[in-house]
Design a protein around this motif. Sequence first.
Motif, PDB file in Angstrom:
ATOM      1  N   THR A  70      37.946 -18.591 118.150  1.00 50.22           N
ATOM      2  CA  THR A  70      37.555 -17.886 116.930  1.00 50.22           C
ATOM      3  C   THR A  70      38.092 -18.598 115.696  1.00 50.22           C
ATOM      4  O   THR A  70      37.372 -18.835 114.719  1.00 50.22           O
ATOM      5  CB  THR A  70      38.065 -16.438 116.973  1.00 50.22           C
ATOM      6  OG1 THR A  70      37.488 -15.765 118.096  1.00 50.22           O
ATOM      7  CG2 THR A  70      37.691 -15.693 115.700  1.00 50.22           C
ATOM      8  N   SER A 126      35.254 -24.740 120.771  1.00 53.01           N
ATOM      9  CA  SER A 126      34.835 -24.127 119.503  1.00 53.01           C
ATOM     10  C   SER A 126      34.341 -25.169 118.504  1.00 53.01           C
ATOM     11  O   SER A 126      33.509 -24.875 117.643  1.00 53.01           O
ATOM     12  CB  SER A 126      35.996 -23.342 118.887  1.00 53.01           C
ATOM     13  OG  SER A 126      36.982 -24.207 118.340  1.00 53.01           O
ATOM     14  N   GLN A 367      30.754 -18.286 117.075  1.00 53.64           N
ATOM     15  CA  GLN A 367      31.769 -17.236 117.125  1.00 53.64           C
ATOM     16  C   GLN A 367      31.400 -16.175 118.152  1.00 53.64           C
ATOM     17  O   GLN A 367      32.287 -15.545 118.748  1.00 53.64           O
ATOM     18  CB  GLN A 367      31.929 -16.580 115.747  1.00 53.64           C
ATOM     19  CG  GLN A 367      32.659 -17.411 114.709  1.00 53.64           C
ATOM     20  CD  GLN A 367      34.154 -17.525 114.984  1.00 53.64           C
ATOM     21  OE1 GLN A 367      34.637 -17.156 116.053  1.00 53.64           O
ATOM     22  NE2 GLN A 367      34.882 -18.056 114.028  1.00 53.64           N
ATOM     23  N   ILE A 371      33.923 -14.567 120.917  1.00 56.62           N
ATOM     24  CA  ILE A 371      34.114 -13.131 121.154  1.00 56.62           C
ATOM     25  C   ILE A 371      33.747 -12.777 122.592  1.00 56.62           C
ATOM     26  O   ILE A 371      34.460 -12.037 123.285  1.00 56.62           O
ATOM     27  CB  ILE A 371      33.277 -12.320 120.154  1.00 56.62           C
ATOM     28  CG1 ILE A 371      33.782 -12.545 118.732  1.00 56.62           C
ATOM     29  CG2 ILE A 371      33.323 -10.830 120.502  1.00 56.62           C
ATOM     30  CD1 ILE A 371      32.887 -11.967 117.659  1.00 56.62           C
TER      31      ILE A 371
END
Length: 431
Positions: A70, A126, A367, A371
């Motif tokens: 995140t 990410s 994102q 999550i």
Amino acid sequence: MKLPFHPVKTLLDWLPDLKREVWLLAAGQLLLFIGHGFTLVYTSIYFVNTLGFSPTQVGLALGSGGISGTLGRFWAGNAIDSERLGRRGTLLIAAVIAALGSFSLAFASTFPLLVVGNLLLGLGISLYWPATLSITTDLTPTEHRTEAIALTRLADNLGLGLGALLAGQYLAMEGSYGALFICKGLAYLVFGGVVAWAIAETRQPHTDSLNVLQSWGQALRDRRLLTYLAANVFFTTYAAQLSSTLPLYLANFVPWGNTETGFSEAFISYFFVWHALLKIVLQLPVTRWLRSVPYVPILFGSLVLWAAGFFLIWLVGLGTINPLILILLSFACIAIAEVLYAPSASALVGELAPVTLRGIYFALESQCWAIGYLVGPILGGWALDHPIWLGTNFWLALVLTSAISSLFLLLLRSQLTSSEPAQEATPSSSS
């Protein structure tokens, strides 16, 4: 005179017309995901059954990657659109960080080290996905964008299938789980080498004067994007179950398997190879067949198939029907769901994003994966640790959540329909 049939030429003519860099990036991804496939199926099994961690501990450790992911995605959005790093530099950093995370997991004998490895891996991933999708979108015109993204997914699925199959046979010969994580780290480094050698920076210079907060603010005021993100969180939470909860469930909680508690690692690898094989065979043909269909109906179809797959897994846990047939059918439903989902979801974000904010839009889309991989493993691990309270019914609960996602998709369809006149008036805003 009729010309002879040339199968190679016919195949080349059938393949999508994409730039050389897109094909090279896909080749690098193939190598990377072979390494990723080495551990995809076996991570939770290894840390629970071999090292003695509880399912809840493993779920928390896997979920910790969502925390770093995140935070990393917020930085990735700015880095990808920046002059200093851009798409290529961000991708190189992602490869190095993910490799370090894989090497850490190879020696993770304690819970803190298990968490550190997942934090690094989550951070690397990410950065990886927003940069990859930004490069692919930069290099591909709108009419071929879903096929370009489908090619990247084909490389992923082929790599995952090969990696899972090789790892399953290696473990059947009493191989080391730690060695699989080392090979995974090396695959990330090889991928970084391909990027450094073959991929040039694709970010286009622009003179926009928006600062960081203004750029994020503009993206977060896009109602269509926010609605899509709300629906997408459910898809990513479902996907997280494949690599965290489902393998452990098949190994320890299934009646009538080939072991006392379920299925062996080698047998489970066959399920995932079947799943990957279907995606490999269907990805490009289905994407081309549905190229003229709007994105939202395709996402609806994917959601229905996800729900069907989880419903079949729930039936497996009841033990009233031969589990082998149900598992094969459930993996088939999930495979087709992913074939429908991945190209349409990423292409939709690419269309919504202004050129100067592409990195931020894809970072926000990514994102959802942070999550999903934060919430999914924790919920799944907790459910398996409390079989009396939830257990098998966890899969039925996932089926019921698909109704919520469908409401967001209905709202998104309405928003996209009402914004079509504005998009026609300013076509450059989504190209």
